[in-house]
Write an enzyme that holds these catalytic residues in place. Structure first.
Site, PDB file in Angstrom:
ATOM      1  N   ASP A  46      95.551  27.459  69.292  1.00 52.22           N
ATOM      2  CA  ASP A  46      96.903  27.471  69.861  1.00 52.22           C
ATOM      3  C   ASP A  46      97.373  26.044  70.116  1.00 52.22           C
ATOM      4  O   ASP A  46      96.814  25.340  70.955  1.00 52.22           O
ATOM      5  CB  ASP A  46      96.892  28.237  71.190  1.00 52.22           C
ATOM      6  CG  ASP A  46      98.287  28.298  71.810  1.00 52.22           C
ATOM      7  OD1 ASP A  46      99.066  29.187  71.439  1.00 52.22           O
ATOM      8  OD2 ASP A  46      98.601  27.426  72.653  1.00 52.22           O
ATOM      9  N   TYR A  51     102.873  19.369  71.977  1.00 55.39           N
ATOM     10  CA  TYR A  51     101.553  18.800  72.293  1.00 55.39           C
ATOM     11  C   TYR A  51     101.261  17.550  71.447  1.00 55.39           C
ATOM     12  O   TYR A  51     100.291  16.846  71.700  1.00 55.39           O
ATOM     13  CB  TYR A  51     100.422  19.821  72.072  1.00 55.39           C
ATOM     14  CG  TYR A  51     100.514  21.119  72.851  1.00 55.39           C
ATOM     15  CD1 TYR A  51     101.451  21.297  73.874  1.00 55.39           C
ATOM     16  CD2 TYR A  51      99.661  22.186  72.571  1.00 55.39           C
ATOM     17  CE1 TYR A  51     101.536  22.496  74.573  1.00 55.39           C
ATOM     18  CE2 TYR A  51      99.738  23.385  73.272  1.00 55.39           C
ATOM     19  CZ  TYR A  51     100.692  23.533  74.260  1.00 55.39           C
ATOM     20  OH  TYR A  51     100.765  24.732  74.936  1.00 55.39           O
ATOM     21  N   LYS A  76     104.406  26.277  68.388  1.00 51.05           N
ATOM     22  CA  LYS A  76     105.572  26.668  69.201  1.00 51.05           C
ATOM     23  C   LYS A  76     106.747  25.730  68.975  1.00 51.05           C
ATOM     24  O   LYS A  76     106.566  24.530  68.774  1.00 51.05           O
ATOM     25  CB  LYS A  76     105.200  26.663  70.690  1.00 51.05           C
ATOM     26  CG  LYS A  76     103.886  27.349  71.003  1.00 51.05           C
ATOM     27  CD  LYS A  76     103.603  27.459  72.485  1.00 51.05           C
ATOM     28  CE  LYS A  76     102.155  27.872  72.731  1.00 51.05           C
ATOM     29  NZ  LYS A  76     101.192  26.748  72.758  1.00 51.05           N
ATOM     30  N   HIS A 109     108.843  28.308  72.767  1.00 52.10           N
ATOM     31  CA  HIS A 109     107.944  27.816  73.819  1.00 52.10           C
ATOM     32  C   HIS A 109     108.397  28.214  75.235  1.00 52.10           C
ATOM     33  O   HIS A 109     107.580  28.609  76.063  1.00 52.10           O
ATOM     34  CB  HIS A 109     107.821  26.293  73.697  1.00 52.10           C
ATOM     35  CG  HIS A 109     106.545  25.728  74.243  1.00 52.10           C
ATOM     36  ND1 HIS A 109     105.929  24.624  73.704  1.00 52.10           N
ATOM     37  CD2 HIS A 109     105.775  26.102  75.278  1.00 52.10           C
ATOM     38  CE1 HIS A 109     104.831  24.356  74.403  1.00 52.10           C
ATOM     39  NE2 HIS A 109     104.719  25.244  75.367  1.00 52.10           N
ATOM     40  N   LYS A 231      91.127  26.305  77.187  1.00 56.46           N
ATOM     41  CA  LYS A 231      91.046  24.950  76.624  1.00 56.46           C
ATOM     42  C   LYS A 231      89.782  24.248  77.102  1.00 56.46           C
ATOM     43  O   LYS A 231      89.420  24.324  78.282  1.00 56.46           O
ATOM     44  CB  LYS A 231      92.254  24.140  77.085  1.00 56.46           C
ATOM     45  CG  LYS A 231      92.211  22.701  76.637  1.00 56.46           C
ATOM     46  CD  LYS A 231      92.690  21.760  77.716  1.00 56.46           C
ATOM     47  CE  LYS A 231      91.923  20.475  77.696  1.00 56.46           C
ATOM     48  NZ  LYS A 231      92.264  19.624  78.844  1.00 56.46           N
ATOM     49  N   VAL A 233      87.522  20.415  75.662  1.00 58.73           N
ATOM     50  CA  VAL A 233      87.213  19.484  74.569  1.00 58.73           C
ATOM     51  C   VAL A 233      85.706  19.204  74.535  1.00 58.73           C
ATOM     52  O   VAL A 233      85.239  18.414  73.737  1.00 58.73           O
ATOM     53  CB  VAL A 233      87.993  18.146  74.720  1.00 58.73           C
ATOM     54  CG1 VAL A 233      89.489  18.387  74.557  1.00 58.73           C
ATOM     55  CG2 VAL A 233      87.692  17.465  76.046  1.00 58.73           C
TER      56      VAL A 233
HETATM   57  P1  NAD Z   1      92.750  26.532  81.157  1.00 61.72           P
HETATM   58  O1  NAD Z   1      92.948  27.558  82.210  1.00 61.72           O
HETATM   59  O2  NAD Z   1      92.301  26.962  79.811  1.00 61.72           O
HETATM   60  O3  NAD Z   1      91.745  25.473  81.776  1.00 61.72           O
HETATM   61  C1  NAD Z   1      91.279  24.383  81.028  1.00 61.72           C
HETATM   62  C2  NAD Z   1      90.416  23.489  81.905  1.00 61.72           C
HETATM   63  O4  NAD Z   1      89.361  24.238  82.500  1.00 61.72           O
HETATM   64  C3  NAD Z   1      89.728  22.407  81.063  1.00 61.72           C
HETATM   65  O5  NAD Z   1      90.534  21.255  80.973  1.00 61.72           O
HETATM   66  C4  NAD Z   1      88.443  22.160  81.830  1.00 61.72           C
HETATM   67  O6  NAD Z   1      88.710  21.243  82.850  1.00 61.72           O
HETATM   68  C5  NAD Z   1      88.149  23.508  82.440  1.00 61.72           C
HETATM   69  N1  NAD Z   1      87.155  24.301  81.678  1.00 61.72           N
HETATM   70  C6  NAD Z   1      87.370  25.000  80.514  1.00 61.72           C
HETATM   71  N2  NAD Z   1      86.257  25.660  80.171  1.00 61.72           N
HETATM   72  C7  NAD Z   1      85.320  25.366  81.111  1.00 61.72           C
HETATM   73  C8  NAD Z   1      83.968  25.759  81.304  1.00 61.72           C
HETATM   74  N3  NAD Z   1      83.368  26.598  80.478  1.00 61.72           N
HETATM   75  N4  NAD Z   1      83.331  25.255  82.379  1.00 61.72           N
HETATM   76  C9  NAD Z   1      83.933  24.425  83.252  1.00 61.72           C
HETATM   77  N5  NAD Z   1      85.219  24.020  83.132  1.00 61.72           N
HETATM   78  C10 NAD Z   1      85.895  24.497  82.066  1.00 61.72           C
HETATM   79  O7  NAD Z   1      94.093  25.658  81.118  1.00 61.72           O
HETATM   80  P2  NAD Z   1      95.180  25.163  80.073  1.00 61.72           P
HETATM   81  O8  NAD Z   1      94.663  24.123  79.157  1.00 61.72           O
HETATM   82  O9  NAD Z   1      96.359  24.820  80.914  1.00 61.72           O
HETATM   83  O10 NAD Z   1      95.573  26.471  79.241  1.00 61.72           O
HETATM   84  C11 NAD Z   1      94.918  26.849  78.046  1.00 61.72           C
HETATM   85  C12 NAD Z   1      95.853  26.776  76.862  1.00 61.72           C
HETATM   86  O11 NAD Z   1      97.026  27.557  77.089  1.00 61.72           O
HETATM   87  C13 NAD Z   1      96.420  25.377  76.588  1.00 61.72           C
HETATM   88  O12 NAD Z   1      95.497  24.505  76.013  1.00 61.72           O
HETATM   89  C14 NAD Z   1      97.596  25.725  75.700  1.00 61.72           C
HETATM   90  O13 NAD Z   1      97.143  25.986  74.382  1.00 61.72           O
HETATM   91  C15 NAD Z   1      98.115  26.987  76.372  1.00 61.72           C
HETATM   92  N6  NAD Z   1      99.228  26.696  77.304  1.00 61.72           N
HETATM   93  C16 NAD Z   1     100.468  27.164  76.968  1.00 61.72           C
HETATM   94  C17 NAD Z   1     101.564  26.918  77.790  1.00 61.72           C
HETATM   95  C18 NAD Z   1     102.894  27.463  77.409  1.00 61.72           C
HETATM   96  O14 NAD Z   1     103.897  27.075  78.027  1.00 61.72           O
HETATM   97  N7  NAD Z   1     102.980  28.331  76.434  1.00 61.72           N
HETATM   98  C19 NAD Z   1     101.398  26.170  78.979  1.00 61.72           C
HETATM   99  C20 NAD Z   1     100.130  25.708  79.307  1.00 61.72           C
HETATM  100  C21 NAD Z   1      99.053  25.986  78.472  1.00 61.72           C
END
Ligand code: NAD
Length: 276
Positions: A46, A51, A76, A109, A231, A233
């Site tokens: 995604d 981004y 998006k 978006h 998400k 990395v």
């Molecule tokens: P998320 O809830 O997926 O949290 C990500 C964070 O959680 C990471 O940066 C890391 O710090 C932590 N994490 C992830 N896996 C972990 C693990 N196994 N153990 C410990 N910590 C861990 O938050 P996000 O990135 O805001 O959301 C996920 C995805 O949703 C984004 O990357 C994007 O693709 C999408 N998104 C879309 C919108 C939209 O407006 N459509 C807005 C925000 C995010």
């Protein structure tokens, strides 16, 4: 390697129930994270024009050697590109960055109510689908009122609404509306960006099941039927987040998780978000 179950969208396209999100990941890191995810068995990615890392996603896909038809790529349309002609142009730019002829899912978006362009924009989305440039089309951050308005004039309903959703903000009313209209619910910030991990009830369930707090929260989503795009990395976390198909939470434990609901958002309120 983990096999991720698929959820069927209204237009007969299947989306993996779990994918990798790459919000706030710089381009070079995006390539590495997406490669790690593809190695771990993820097939859904995604991204978004906003981004600025679609090229990194495309590079990882090209380098993977995986056949295009086993992958599911979502991108998006950014707010300032809403409108019929500008949507078609923005799509071409995104496809070019990704190095793909078509995407699997193209989303508006944000509704950006002040612009009042999402109905026109949707006609362009329908055109992209008719032309085979997007296998499925949907929206993101739409409320019940935005969706109701769109459905009045749409020839095709949105296949997906991708919204902020996690145990703090379970979006119960919206999920019910989606179910009534055949719209699949996709959860962004499914882990509440990590804020949930220190909730005592979630830590306790992690110990009970011998899983990590992230795995407990992802399992809650999957059992509710949500599509999730956590998400990370970090290769070990990317792998951990997909290893959630070998256990099941008891109904009582789903109810315990639901008790953390406080209705608070991490991200913007879609009624108020109009950024260019
Ligand atoms: P998320 O809830 O997926 O949290 C990500 C964070 O959680 C990471 O940066 C890391 O710090 C932590 N994490 C992830 N896996 C972990 C693990 N196994 N153990 C410990 N910590 C861990 O938050 P996000 O990135 O805001 O959301 C996920 C995805 O949703 C984004 O990357 C994007 O693709 C999408 N998104 C879309 C919108 C939209 O407006 N459509 C807005 C925000 C995010």
């Amino acid at each position: 390697m983990t096999q991720v179950p698929e959820v069927r969208l209204a237009d007969d396209v299947a989306i993996p129930q779990l994918g990798l999100g790459v919000f706030q990941v710089p381009p070079a890191e995006t390539r590495r994270a997406v490669s790690a995810a593809l190695d771990a068995g993820y097939r859904s990615i995604d991204t978004a024009a906003a981004y600025h890392n679609e090229a990194g996603v495309g590079e990882a896909i090209a380098a993977s050697g995986l056949p295009r038809d086993v992958l599911f790529v979502t991108t998006k349309l950014w707010n300032s590109d809403q409108g019929y002609d500008s949507t078609l142009k923005a799509f071409d730019r995104s496809a070019g960055e990704l190095g793909l002829d078509y995407v699997d899912l193209y989303l508006i978006h944000w509704p950006t109510p002040k612009r009042d362009l999402y109905v026109d924009t949707w006609r362009a989305m329908e055109q992209l689908r008719a032309d085979g440039r997007a296998r499925a089309i949907g929206v993101s951050n739409f409320t019940v009122s935005h969706l109701s308005r769109l459905l009045e004039s749409a020839a095709l309903p949105p296949a997906v609404n991708q919204v902020e959703l996690h145990p703090y903000l379970p979006q119960t009313e919206l999920r019910t509306f989606h179910a009534e209209h055949g719209i699949v619910t996709e959860a962004w910030s499914p882990l509440a960006q990590g804020a949930l991990f220190t909730e005592p009830s979630i830590s306790a369930l992690a110990s009970k099941y011998g899983k990590s707090p992230a795995q407990i929260v992802l399992r809650w989503h999957l059992q509710l039927g949500n599509v999730v795009i956590p998400k990370s990395v970090t290769p070990a976390r990317i792998k951990e987040n997909i290893e959630v198909f070998d256990f099941e939470l008891a109904d009582d434990d789903l109810a315990v998780i639901a008790e953390v609901e406080n209705g608070k958002r991490i991200g913007p309120d879609p009624e108020l978000f109009n950024r260019a």
